[in-house]
Each structure stands twice: as C-alpha cells, then as structure tokens.
Design an enzyme around this catalytic site. Structure first.
Site, short mmCIF file in Angstrom:
data_model
loop_
_atom_site.label_atom_id
_atom_site.label_comp_id
_atom_site.label_asym_id
_atom_site.label_seq_id
_atom_site.Cartn_x
_atom_site.Cartn_y
_atom_site.Cartn_z
N LYS A 50 83.03 -16.48 23.18
CA LYS A 50 82.63 -16.37 21.78
C LYS A 50 82.32 -14.91 21.46
O LYS A 50 81.73 -14.21 22.28
CB LYS A 50 81.40 -17.26 21.55
CG LYS A 50 80.95 -17.38 20.10
CD LYS A 50 79.78 -18.37 19.98
CE LYS A 50 79.30 -18.54 18.57
NZ LYS A 50 78.17 -19.50 18.47
N SER A 103 78.69 -22.99 14.93
CA SER A 103 79.36 -21.71 14.73
C SER A 103 80.39 -21.37 15.81
O SER A 103 81.21 -20.49 15.59
CB SER A 103 78.31 -20.59 14.67
OG SER A 103 77.63 -20.49 15.90
N SER A 115 75.46 -25.26 17.66
CA SER A 115 76.71 -24.52 17.57
C SER A 115 77.69 -24.66 18.72
O SER A 115 78.83 -24.21 18.63
CB SER A 115 76.43 -23.03 17.36
OG SER A 115 76.17 -22.80 16.01
#
Ligand code: GLN
Length: 491
Positions: free
Chosen positions: A79, A154, A178
């Site tokens: 990420k 997210s 997330s």
C-alpha cells in the site's frame, strides 16, 4: 492455471522444486498487470525494474538453496502509505506526489529479508481516509468483480490487486476497517492484527493509536504466512509488543470442535443488508455443523464506536498531518510566497484533498480548549467502555463472528456525496480497532455476483484462534482463491 493465479504457498512449492523461477513468476504478474491495470487501476507505481532485479536475486537464493523462505521470489504489492526506500510513496496524496523515502518501513525491510519481490505500490484513499478509494488524490480504483463498483477502502488498491491477480499478496493498513472492508468487497482475505503485533515504523501515520499494518491475500494460509514475516517486536516503534511471535501456520487446523462462537446481536442490527446477514449466519451454521457452539452475546456500546472514532481518528490525524508544510519534502507551491505562513497555507490548501482538510479541521476543533473535555476526552471514555464490552463478551466465547461490512461493494460515485452512508460501511470494523483486537475478513458467499465478507474477531493477541476458525471455514466452504470474471483489455 496461469502463474498469476497461484497462491503464495502454491507458488512457493513450484519455486523450490525448480519448476518455475521467480523471474518467470514476476514476469507473469507484470504481464497480467499490463493486461488488466487499465481497467482496475490498482497501482500508483509499478516497480517493474526493481521487481525484476529482486526476482533475479531470489532465483540465486533458490538455486543455492540459501536463506530460502516461503516468501522468497514471491511478488508482493505494498500500500502506498508504507515507505519503500527509493520508490515513490505518496499516501494517495498530492502533497507527497514526489516523495521517495530514504528508508524502508520495518515491514518492507522484513519482506525483503525474506526474499519477497516488491512489485509495486497500491492506490488508497488519501492518507487512508475513506472507504472506497475514491478519495485518492490521483484516481479511483475499480472492483475486479464489477468495474462499475468500488473496491472498498482505504486499501482498495491492495485488495483489487490481489483479487485481479496483479500480485500474489499485499500489505494494507487498517485504522477503522481499511484492510477488512476492501478484502470483503473484493472477495479476498484481509487481517488486521492486534494493535502492536506489527511495527508501524515507516507507515505514514493517520491515527497512531488505531493504525495497524496487515496482509491481504488469496487465502487464509497465505495470510498466516505473510503475518509470520511482518509480526514481531521492533525497537523503532515504541507501541510494538515485545513478545515471541507464535507459529501462525501451526494454527491452521481445520478443527473447530468445542470452540464457542459469539454472535454479537448489535452487529446484525439495522443497516445490515439482510442477504449479507443471512450469508454470515449461514457461515456460522456451517461452523456449528463442524462442532463449534454458537452463543448470542451483546456489545451494547459498540454502537457508539463510529461516533467516538470520528473524534479520535481526526484528532490524531490533525496532529500527525501538521508535518506536511512543503519545507523539506513533498509538494511546494510555485511561485513560493515570501511569507512563511502564506506558503504553509497555500501548500496545504493545494496539496490536501477535501476529505483530509475536513478531518484536519474536525480534529483541531475536537482538541481545542473547551472542546477537548466535551469531545476528545469523552470519546476516549467511550473507547474504554467498548474495550470492556468485548472483554465481557469474550468470557462467553472464543471468537466473535459478524458481517465485515453491512453491504457488498457499492457503485462508484454512489456514496461520495453522502458521507454518513460512506462512513457506515465501517460500522462493523471500527469497534475492533477501538479495542485493539485482531480481526479477519474472509469470503462467505455472494450477493448478485458480488462477494460477501465474514469478520472473525479474536481476543487480544489471539490471532492463532482467528486464523484457525477462518481456515476451518475456508476448507469446508471451498471459498478460497476466488477468480473474478475480469475481462482483460485485449478481450
Ligand atoms: N474508512 C475509515 C475512515 O475513513 C477507516 C479508514 C482506515 O481504516 N484507514 O477513517
């Protein structure tokens, strides 16, 4: 089966036998990226050259049979709020559009020591604030199961990349859901470890008392494998727990006999789509058929978790994001004003997106004199009550099972103008962060062709039991390494 469809454990077997090389595997994944990325848009950066170098080095290790681990030669995505030395790390924000960290996050360092291949950096909501990846400062990511839908957020880029076969596993971060919510939306596995099990050093901070890094994978075994490598004490993170890391793979026994599953009724209440609730309850039924016992429990204060979270998380974010001033790194407005205050304010006005500014303002307000007691302090007290609720519930059971999110993935654009609905998609995951507990999301069925996620929550540090229940369910249901009906650009 194509190489990019393999799980980590399957690929590892082929790599050690010499049936495939890491360069072949990495090239297959890069080729898959070139075919589907135009549709999915999971990556902010594809680190093609670096990945191929790392794959070559991994092949050397494999050939010499030296230092070979399960992750040696495996393409992993990270990420983009996790620092990678020399590779662009934006946190999904324009304010970090040109930031190349001079160091690796501890988790990245550990993956590299294990011989993993870092294939690229995945898209996210700006500074991990959001539930759909639509708040990315660059572009939205799409759900590989239906390109008109969001992948969740997210960590939407990481979940979409795993689901679409653009990597074999990925790292995400989870502050309020997330990792788990996008995993649920994309039909993959996502684990948020107990707070403190994985080092946050090098994770771009959002809400430090809640943030935790964890794996997103194609099945539960891969999840245990990745956790094994990233977990463990780190002197660079004072909140990381100093403990011996258990062998998480040992926990993978498909046996739940005698185990007590708590069903917290509040998590199945209003707002949860009936079809989602049904699928999760059916999942629990399957586990009881396998010998587990189901008990109803109650977590009455969990319903206040969302409200308290939206005081605590923005408060911590407002402090953490104060460092972005355009002075030493990141976005700098041109021409630079002579007045320093004017410069700060222009950099922050132009560099941050709407949601981030909104949260900085909310958080600053909640921490200011006179409001601190009314909001922040109160929210912290609510947090204590939530933790106690879970402790009480765990007296009657070993794990809790809930839906991961109240609905399946929604349409792109559907909730952008409805912030409350957007935030409600984390109503089942946020209480878990507030209490610091481990939680995993695994697929448990489909609704109109979209995957449904089931959340398994454990006691503090009881990842082994969480993984065991997840593994047992996955073995019995056969819902693993699901392939979305993604048409490639060429078709
Ligand atoms: N969606 C939640 C938020 O917007 C949680 C995000 C996260 O876990 N990083 O804050």
């Amino acid at each position: 089966m194509e190489l990019w469809q393999l799980t980590i454990s399957e690929a590892h077997k082929l790599l050690v036998k010499g049936d495939i090389s890491s360069v072949e595997l990495t090239k297959a994944v890069l080729e898959r990226i070139s075919q589907v990325e135009e549709l999915v848009k999971a990556f902010i950066t594809v680190a093609e050259d670096i990945a191929l170098e790392e794959a070559k080095a991994a092949d050397e290790r494999l050939k010499r049979k030296e230092n070979v681990t399960i992750l040696t030669g495996i393409p992993i995505a990270v990420k983009d709020n996790i620092c990678t030395k020399g590779i662009l790390t934006t946190a999904g924000s324009r304010i970090l559009h040109n930031f190349k960290p001079p160091y690796d996050a501890t988790v990245v360092e550990r993956l590299k020591v294990a011989g993993a291949v870092i294939i690229g950096k995945t898209n996210l909501d700006e500074f991990a604030m959001g539930s759909s990846t639509e708040n990315s400062g660059f572009f939205p990511t799409r759900n590989p199961w239906d390109l008109t839908r969001v992948p969740g957020g997210s960590s939407g880029g990481s979940a979409a990349a795993v689901s679409a076969g653009e990597c074999l596993g990925a790292l995400g971060s989870d502050t309020g859901g997330s990792i788990r919510q996008p995993a649920a939306f994309c039909g993959v596995v996502g684990l948020k470890p107990t707070y403190g099990v994985v080092s946050r050093y090098g994770l771009i901070a959002f809400a430090s008392s809640l943030d935790q890094i964890g794996p997103i994978t194609k099945d539960v075994m891969d999840c245990a494998i990745m956790l094994q490598f990233i977990a463990g004490h780190d002197t660079k993170d004072s909140t990381s727990i100093n403990m011996a890391v258990p062998n998480y793979l040992d926990a993978l026994v498909p046996d739940v006999r005698g185990l007590r599953i708590g069903i917290p009724k509040e998590f199945f209440a209003q707002g949860v789509d009936e079809r989602v609730a049904d699928a999760v309850l059916k999942g629990i039924e399957l586990l009881t058929e396998m010998g587990a016992e189901a008990v109803e429990v109650s977590t009455p204060t969990a319903e206040y978790a969302l409200a308290a979270y939206y005081i605590i998380a923005p408060a911590e974010a407002s402090s953490n994001l104060a460092r972005y001033d355009g002075v030493q790194y990141g976005y700098r407005c041109e021409p630079t004003p002579n007045d320093i205050v004017a410069m700060y304010s222009r950099v922050r006005k132009e560099g941050f997106g709407r949601e981030v500014k909104h949260r900085i303002m909310l958080g600053t307000y909640a921490l200011s004199a006179g409001y601190y007691e009314a909001f922040y302090l109160r929210a912290q007290k609510v947090r204590t009550l939530i933790r106690r609720d879970f402790e009480r519930a765990f007296e009657a059971c070993d794990v809790l099972i809930t839906p991961t999110s109240p609905t399946v993935a929604f349409k792109l654009g559907e909730k952008v103008d409805d912030p409350l609905q957007m935030k409600l998609s984390d109503v089942c995951t946020i209480p878990v962060n507030m209490a610091g507990l481990p939680g995993i999301s695994i697929p448990c069925g489909f609704q109109d062709g979209m995957p449904i996620g089931m959340q398994i929550i454990g006691r503090l540090l009881d990842e082994p039991t969480v993984l065991r229940v997840a593994y047992a369910y996955e073995q019995a249901s056969g819902l693993r390494n699901l392939q979305p009906p993604l048409k490639t650009a060429a078709v």
